[in-house]
Design an enzyme around this catalytic site. Structure first.
Site, PDB file in Angstrom:
ATOM      1  N   HIS A  85      32.666  74.939 -44.589  1.00 59.58           N
ATOM      2  CA  HIS A  85      32.725  73.714 -43.787  1.00 59.58           C
ATOM      3  C   HIS A  85      33.344  74.005 -42.429  1.00 59.58           C
ATOM      4  O   HIS A  85      32.666  73.940 -41.407  1.00 59.58           O
ATOM      5  CB  HIS A  85      33.518  72.629 -44.530  1.00 59.58           C
ATOM      6  N   HIS A 115      39.641  70.038 -46.657  1.00 56.49           N
ATOM      7  CA  HIS A 115      38.873  68.809 -46.912  1.00 56.49           C
ATOM      8  C   HIS A 115      38.294  68.807 -48.326  1.00 56.49           C
ATOM      9  O   HIS A 115      37.310  68.149 -48.606  1.00 56.49           O
ATOM     10  CB  HIS A 115      37.758  68.631 -45.877  1.00 56.49           C
TER      11      HIS A 115
HETATM   12  S1  FES Z   1      37.297  73.456 -44.099  1.00 55.11           S
HETATM   13 FE1  FES Z   1      36.953  73.471 -46.236  1.00 55.11          FE
HETATM   14  S2  FES Z   1      36.278  71.501 -46.702  1.00 55.11           S
HETATM   15 FE2  FES Z   1      36.637  71.460 -44.576  1.00 55.11          FE
END
Ligand code: FES
Length: 172
Positions: free
Chosen positions: A101, A120
């Site tokens: 992500h 997140h």
């Molecule tokens: S950086 Fe891992 S869920 Fe956002």
């Protein structure tokens, strides 16, 4: 059509045909190339020894870097055969542990048998090719392809399947 205008027309037609042939020859009108898989590269990946298969303990991941020092990975022995697993029990797999992500570091949750991101809350399954199972991420974890040398029990990292977070190419 007069002789003069016919000659001009034929000269102009010939120039247009030649220009078209040049474009085709340059590949400009040719069919588009098939898209490459993320992380695919025409450069050779290094073959790097990571550890001995016999040195790994079940469910205790070991960190390593591959294909360079800025890429953080973990190798894990799951304790039972898994897809893509190598070693005597076909239970050893490895992944990039930078979240797909936003690149946060992942940690292994032994109870849930998954890699988790604290930023997140994305979750990835190392027993299913690093599949993203929950959270903000939309891509699976890049898988580090391994080879096991049965002569001396060494595990080698030989390639990456999937694009490491933040890169345009896995090999810098
Ligand atoms: S950086 Fe891992 S869920 Fe956002």
């Amino acid at each position: 059509m007069t002789d003069l205008s016919r000659r001009k027309f034929l000269r102009a037609s010939g120039a247009a045909a030649a220009a078209g042939a040049a474009l085709v020859g340059s590949g400009f009108g040719a069919a588009a190339e098939a898209p490459r898989a993320p992380g695919a590269t025409t450069l050779p990946y290094p073959r790097e020894g990571i550890t001995k298969a016999g040195a790994l303990k079940v469910e205790i991941p070991q960190p390593f870097n591959y294909p360079d020092g800025q890429s953080f990975c973990q190798i894990i022995k799951t304790g039972h055969e898994v897809p893509g697993g190598v070693g005597p029990d076909r239970d050893i797999v490895a992944f990039s542990t930078q979240c797909t992500h936003n690149g946060c570091p992942l940690s292994y949750d032994k109870a849930a048998r998954t890699f988790k991101c604290g930023c997140h809350f994305s979750i990835f399954d190392p027993e299913m090719h690093g599949q993203m199972v929950d959270g903000q991420a939309t891509e699976n974890l890049p898988r580090i392809l391994l080879e096991h040398d049965t002569k001396d029990d060494t595990l080698y990292a030989v390639a990456v399947e999937g694009l490491i977070y933040g890169r345009q190419s896995n090999l810098l």
